[in-house]
Design a protein around this motif. Structure first.
Motif, short mmCIF file in Angstrom:
data_model
loop_
_atom_site.label_atom_id
_atom_site.label_comp_id
_atom_site.label_asym_id
_atom_site.label_seq_id
_atom_site.Cartn_x
_atom_site.Cartn_y
_atom_site.Cartn_z
N GLN A 473 7.46 39.39 11.11
CA GLN A 473 7.78 37.99 10.77
C GLN A 473 7.95 37.80 9.26
N LYS A 474 8.40 38.86 8.61
CA LYS A 474 8.62 38.80 7.16
C LYS A 474 9.99 39.38 6.82
N GLY A 475 10.25 39.52 5.52
CA GLY A 475 11.53 40.04 5.08
C GLY A 475 11.61 41.55 5.14
N VAL A 476 12.75 42.08 4.67
CA VAL A 476 12.94 43.53 4.58
C VAL A 476 12.15 44.02 3.38
N VAL A 477 11.24 44.94 3.61
CA VAL A 477 10.38 45.46 2.54
C VAL A 477 11.07 46.65 1.88
N PRO A 478 11.18 46.65 0.55
CA PRO A 478 11.86 47.76 -0.13
C PRO A 478 11.09 49.06 -0.02
N ASP A 479 11.81 50.17 -0.15
CA ASP A 479 11.16 51.49 -0.19
C ASP A 479 10.39 51.66 -1.49
N VAL A 480 10.96 51.08 -2.56
CA VAL A 480 10.31 51.12 -3.88
C VAL A 480 10.18 49.68 -4.36
N GLU A 481 8.96 49.19 -4.46
CA GLU A 481 8.74 47.80 -4.82
C GLU A 481 8.58 47.64 -6.33
N ILE A 482 9.48 46.87 -6.93
CA ILE A 482 9.45 46.59 -8.37
C ILE A 482 9.74 45.11 -8.55
N GLU A 483 8.79 44.39 -9.13
CA GLU A 483 8.96 42.95 -9.31
C GLU A 483 9.41 42.64 -10.72
N GLN A 484 10.46 41.84 -10.84
CA GLN A 484 10.99 41.45 -12.15
C GLN A 484 10.29 40.18 -12.62
N SER A 485 9.81 40.18 -13.85
CA SER A 485 9.11 39.02 -14.39
C SER A 485 10.06 38.16 -15.23
N MET A 486 9.59 36.97 -15.60
CA MET A 486 10.39 36.12 -16.46
C MET A 486 10.62 36.77 -17.82
N GLN A 487 9.60 37.48 -18.31
CA GLN A 487 9.74 38.14 -19.61
C GLN A 487 10.84 39.20 -19.57
N ASP A 488 10.96 39.89 -18.42
CA ASP A 488 12.04 40.86 -18.26
C ASP A 488 13.40 40.17 -18.39
N ILE A 489 13.51 38.98 -17.77
CA ILE A 489 14.77 38.23 -17.83
C ILE A 489 15.06 37.78 -19.26
N LEU A 490 14.03 37.27 -19.95
CA LEU A 490 14.21 36.82 -21.34
C LEU A 490 14.60 37.98 -22.26
N ASP A 491 14.03 39.14 -21.99
CA ASP A 491 14.33 40.32 -22.81
C ASP A 491 15.59 41.05 -22.34
N LYS A 492 16.23 40.48 -21.28
CA LYS A 492 17.43 41.07 -20.68
C LYS A 492 17.19 42.52 -20.25
N ARG A 493 15.99 42.72 -19.67
CA ARG A 493 15.64 44.04 -19.13
C ARG A 493 15.77 44.00 -17.62
N ASP A 494 16.61 44.87 -17.09
CA ASP A 494 16.75 44.96 -15.63
C ASP A 494 15.93 46.16 -15.17
N ILE A 495 14.64 45.92 -14.94
CA ILE A 495 13.73 47.03 -14.66
C ILE A 495 14.00 47.68 -13.31
N GLN A 496 14.58 46.93 -12.38
CA GLN A 496 14.90 47.51 -11.07
C GLN A 496 16.09 48.45 -11.16
N LEU A 497 17.13 48.02 -11.83
CA LEU A 497 18.29 48.89 -12.04
C LEU A 497 17.91 50.07 -12.94
N ASP A 498 17.10 49.82 -13.95
CA ASP A 498 16.67 50.90 -14.85
C ASP A 498 15.91 51.98 -14.09
N TRP A 499 15.08 51.58 -13.12
CA TRP A 499 14.33 52.57 -12.34
C TRP A 499 15.29 53.49 -11.59
N VAL A 500 16.33 52.88 -10.99
CA VAL A 500 17.31 53.68 -10.25
C VAL A 500 18.02 54.66 -11.19
N LYS A 501 18.42 54.18 -12.35
CA LYS A 501 19.10 55.06 -13.33
C LYS A 501 18.21 56.23 -13.73
N GLN A 502 16.93 55.94 -13.93
CA GLN A 502 15.99 56.99 -14.31
C GLN A 502 15.83 58.02 -13.19
#
Length: 515
Positions: A473-502
């Motif tokens: 009764q919930k959403g699709v759970v990711p294989d790798v859970e990474i939560e983006q914070s407001m500070q990430d948005i302000l700093d223009k850091r895409d930590i989810q995409l960055d993880w994939v690139k790494q």
């Protein structure tokens, strides 16, 4: 020509009269007895048409909520006031697609033209919602020098937290998902606010930034000649705008494709909405580029994608599937005649009504022959997406990552769920806003409550991915859970995409060592 102009004049006058009548009704109060009738009407139609009404709430509990609601309506209310009473109960059904349309003032052509020539009052910012706080994270026009990260404390001396608490009650995701509300609320907060307060030319806003409070007087400004010229230019449909589905109101594209590295080994596809518009061409051209470049990796970004066309996600899946597949299970209806309750003539002017009347026999038989009764005695609707689909010749065979978050809803959740079940991709990000096991949408019956005249669109199809259900009764759970914070948005850091690139960089390095 004279007859045509005469008819056109009559239609315009009729339209203006209708707008005045509707606006007068929106501002008038309705007796409790008539509002009780609307509550009963809404519940009756939901029970009649919604194929999974008690998926997340028992009939006994829902009966109680509707009965209790009527007891609280003991004085006359306007349609807008009534909306704020009834919609929280509708939201308790926990079906994200199911919601009343909030009544709002309608505008004539002259008023619309005036508004188009002015800038938005609140729409010039990008927002972020966290708990009962509303933040500005982008201010492209540097309005009043408001810094990104500024919290809006109050509007016209009323705390924003009061509005957030009130508006949260109006929104539901599918089931017991916990990620959807904040993403959706940041987009619709001021839609609710304007529907409740009306369109304003100014607002007194109290802000907080770096522990400093400040009063800002926002004003609706007129657009200058350059801005009006830009608006006109953005409406022109170039080939690029067509294929990437350009949205003039946000100056952005629904679809983007590019390579993330010089040697084109990493392809990146951002899909903001499954709008279907020119989607066939976009995917055909994009996957041809990927094949020609012999890319090894593909990143599909469907964060903040509220969904859309089943046809489009079925087509996208055909470029990812290694073998024939069936995207969704047979779609359940409440009865064989349900598809004929889709308000075929809705919002038709006299000319459209005449044309639709001539075409109605074909529509009738098309809908009638699309329904069949299963061995279980349940009515189902035939769709291309619940039949076997072959992979495309340019289907990608490399490694796929899909980025998801709480703003991934409806069709985005359907394709995410199917891809995860088939172990075709690695999902990265946050739990989706739409349910893992499906939703109720497809096409709608638009019911108008008899006294308040509020629209209630009811989804008629149970749409579920072709998987073994999790029943969480919930959403699709990711294989790798990474939560983006407001500070990430302000700093223009895409930590989810960055993880994939790494991860891709590590894999490339590992291959070099092995070779």
């Amino acid at each position: 020509m004279k007859h045509f102009l005469y008819i056109l004049t009559l239609l315009i006058l009729a339209s203006c009269t209708s707008i005045k009548r509707e606006n007068k009704h929106t501002q008038s109060t309705i007796t409790p007895e008539k509002l009780h009738q609307d509550v009963d009407f809404a519940y009756q139609k939901l029970q009649e048409m919604h194929p999974k009404l008690n998926w997340y709430i028992s009939k006994k509990e829902l009966d109680f909520k509707f009965d209790s609601l009527k007891k609280t309506i003991n004085r006359p209310r306007t349609p807008v006031q009534f909306y704020f009473k009834l919609q929280p109960v509708i939201a308790k059904i926990r079906e994200g697609h199911l919601a009343l349309r909030i009544p709002a003032k309608k505008f004539n052509r002259k008023e619309i033209k005036v508004l188009k020539n002015k800038k938005g009052l609140f729409g010039r910012f990008e927002y972020f919602v966290e708990d009962n706080h509303l933040y500005i994270v982008e201010n492209k026009d540097s309005v009043e020098n408001i810094k990104p990260g500024t919290e809006i404390i109050s509007i016209n001396e009323i705390p924003v937290s009061d509005y957030l608490k009130k508006y949260r009650e109006l929104i539901s995701s599918d089931g017991y998902n916990t990620t959807f509300q904040d993403y959706y609320l940041k987009d619709v907060f001021f839609s609710f606010y304007v529907a409740e307060k009306g369109i304003m030319d100014s607002a007194k806003v109290e802000t907080l930034f770096d522990n400093e409070r400040r009063i800002v007087n926002l004003k609706r400004e007129s657009k200058n000649k350059e801005e009006l010229k830009k608006d006109k230019a953005e409406k022109k449909r170039t080939e690029e705008k067509k294929v990437n589905d350009y949205v003039a109101s946000t100056s952005s594209y629904n679809r983007n494709f590019k390579f993330l590295d010089k040697d084109s080994t990493i392809a990146y596809m951002k899909i903001q909405s499954f709008s279907r518009s020119f989607s066939d061409r976009f995917y055909k051209e994009s996957f041809a580029k990927i094949k020609n470049a012999e890319s090894s990796y593909l990143i599909i970004d469907i964060r903040n994608n509220y969904g859309g066309s089943l046809y489009e996600i079925n087509n996208l899946y055909s470029y990812l599937a290694p073998e024939p597949f069936i995207l969704i299970k047979p779609s359940q209806l409440t009865s064989r005649i349900t598809p004929l309750k889709t308000n075929y003539f809705r919002k038709s002017n006299p000319l459209q009504y005449t044309i639709k009347s001539l075409l109605y026999p074909g529509y009738f038989f098309s809908q009638a022959f699309s329904v069949y009764k299963g061995k279980d005695g349940i009515a189902y609707y035939k769709m291309k997406e619940n039949k076997s689909t072959k992979p495309k010749k340019d289907a990608f065979k490399g490694k796929v990552y899909v980025l998801i978050n709480g703003g991934s809803f409806s069709a985005s959740s359907i394709i995410s769920s199917k891809l995860k079940y088939d172990k075709r991709v690695t999902l990265v990000g946050e739990e989706t806003g739409g349910a893992n096991d499906g939703t109720v949408a497809g096409f709608y019956s638009y019911q108008k409550l008899p006294n308040s005249k509020i629209d209630l669109p009811i989804g008629l199809l149970l749409v579920q991915p072709n998987i073994d259900f999790t029943n969480t009764q919930k959403g699709v759970v990711p294989d790798v859970e990474i939560e983006q914070s407001m500070q990430d948005i302000l700093d223009k850091r895409d930590i989810q995409l960055d993880w994939v690139k790494q991860e891709i960089a590590k894999e490339k390095e590992s291959r070099k060592i092995t070779d």
